[in-house]
Design an enzyme around this catalytic site. Structure first.
Site, short mmCIF file in Angstrom:
data_model
loop_
_atom_site.label_atom_id
_atom_site.label_comp_id
_atom_site.label_asym_id
_atom_site.label_seq_id
_atom_site.Cartn_x
_atom_site.Cartn_y
_atom_site.Cartn_z
N ASP A 254 3.99 71.32 27.90
CA ASP A 254 4.55 70.39 26.96
C ASP A 254 5.88 69.74 27.59
OD1 ASP A 254 5.46 69.11 24.54
OD2 ASP A 254 4.45 70.64 23.25
N ASP B 94 -0.25 85.28 27.92
CA ASP B 94 -0.85 84.50 28.60
C ASP B 94 -1.23 83.15 27.64
OD1 ASP B 94 -2.48 82.84 30.35
OD2 ASP B 94 -4.37 83.94 29.64
N THR C 21 -9.85 78.56 36.78
CA THR C 21 -11.19 79.19 37.34
C THR C 21 -12.07 78.45 36.85
OG1 THR C 21 -10.76 81.10 36.24
CG2 THR C 21 -10.04 81.21 38.49
N LYS D 232 -3.48 91.82 28.98
CA LYS D 232 -3.03 90.46 28.74
C LYS D 232 -3.53 90.05 27.43
CE LYS D 232 -6.01 86.88 30.26
NZ LYS D 232 -5.97 85.85 29.26
O1 C5P Z 1 -13.80 87.56 30.48
P1 C5P Z 1 -13.18 87.08 31.86
O2 C5P Z 1 -13.05 88.22 32.87
O3 C5P Z 1 -13.73 85.94 32.46
O4 C5P Z 1 -11.85 86.68 31.52
C1 C5P Z 1 -10.62 86.12 32.32
C2 C5P Z 1 -9.45 86.02 31.55
O5 C5P Z 1 -8.55 85.16 32.40
C3 C5P Z 1 -9.69 85.07 30.13
O6 C5P Z 1 -8.81 85.58 29.33
C4 C5P Z 1 -9.33 83.63 30.58
O7 C5P Z 1 -8.57 82.95 29.59
C5 C5P Z 1 -8.03 83.91 31.76
N1 C5P Z 1 -8.05 82.75 32.56
C6 C5P Z 1 -8.90 82.35 33.50
N2 C5P Z 1 -8.77 81.34 34.53
C7 C5P Z 1 -7.54 80.97 34.53
C8 C5P Z 1 -6.47 81.39 33.66
C9 C5P Z 1 -6.73 82.52 32.82
O8 C5P Z 1 -10.06 82.78 33.49
N3 C5P Z 1 -7.29 79.98 35.51
#
Ligand code: C5P
Length: 244
Positions: free
Chosen positions: A64, A59, A119, A32
């Protein structure tokens, strides 16, 4: 069954990401590329990954007015990545415009998903900051997922806790991509709605987006493999394939 892990390349520049990827010599995991890395390096880094056969989730979480999102999606569609996303909070018109942007440039291979609630968003943030009251995070996420489905999208980003309800309401083929994954006993950092890989498999997550647990590991490739094994074992034990 597909490899369920998407590694979040949350690095400040391409050199650091490339250095990290040397731990995966001979493998091309699904990766990603988020805002930090894309804003630093631009499309040339996507090209670099594509030349090495990595599958790519770009991602950028577009949000917008519909016309702007439509035009931006035409550009992203031209990069021939595997997965792109928008915020469901942009509404049905915006999500449809995003899909039409991809179709307009023939990017049929590129799947489009919607971010529901981040999340990191808790029930208190929903109520006190976003003023979404009398609605649980779960109900809000399922509602956004239904809007995404009605707009013709392929799935959503959600937490593991919501994946099962989303499969129930939107169908087993509607993709659930779940960040907030932490192997047992690891640091939760800034995530609020977290789960283990085994829980992710049990709850119907199709792909787990995992960043720091792998990128900050001393043995990234081993950690990656351990996570896949934990997911697979739980997937088979819980017989997800027969989920109706
Ligand atoms: O380091 P970690 O496992 O927490 O990374 C989670 C990744 O998923 C990050 O790149 C974050 O931007 C992405 N993300 C997230 N929650 C979302 C959408 C994307 O944590 N709802």
């Amino acid at each position: 069954m597909e490899n369920p892990v998407i590694i979040a390349l949350d690095f400040e520049n391409g050199d650091k990401a490339k250095e990290f990827l040397t731990s995966f010599e001979g493998q091309s995991p699904y990766v990603k590329v988020g805002m930090e890395l894309f804003y630093a390096e631009g499309p040339s880094f996507i090209k670099w990954l594509k030349e090495r056969n990595f599958r790519i989730f770009l991602d950028l979480k577009l949000h917008d007015i519909p016309t702007t999102v439509h035009k931006a999606m035409k550009v992203l569609g031209g990069m021939n990545v595997d997965l792109v996303n928008v915020h469901a909070a942009g509404g049905i018109q915006m999500m449809k415009a995003a899909k039409e942007g991809l179709v307009a440039v023939g990017a049929h291979h590129t799947k489009l998903i919607a971010v529901t609630q981040l999340t990191s968003t808790t029930q208190n943030v929903l109520r006190d900051e976003l003023l979404i009251q009398d609605t649980s995070v779960n109900d809000c996420v399922v509602h956004y997922a239904k809007l995404a489905k009605d707009s013709g999208l392929d799935g959503v980003v959600c937490s593991v806790k919501e994946a099962n309800s989303i499969k129930e309401y939107c169908g087993e083929n509607f993709l659930t991509v779940t960040p907030g994954i932490r192997p047992q006993g690891s640091d939760i950092h800034d995530q609020a709605r977290i789960a283990t890989p085994a829980e992710a498999a049990k709850m119907g997550s199709d792909f787990m987006v995992i960043g720091r647990s792998i990128t900050q590991s001393d043995q990234p490739s081993d950690t990656y493999q351990t996570i896949i094994n934990e997911w697979r074992e739980s997937y088979e034990n819980n017989n997800r394939k027969t989920f109706a």
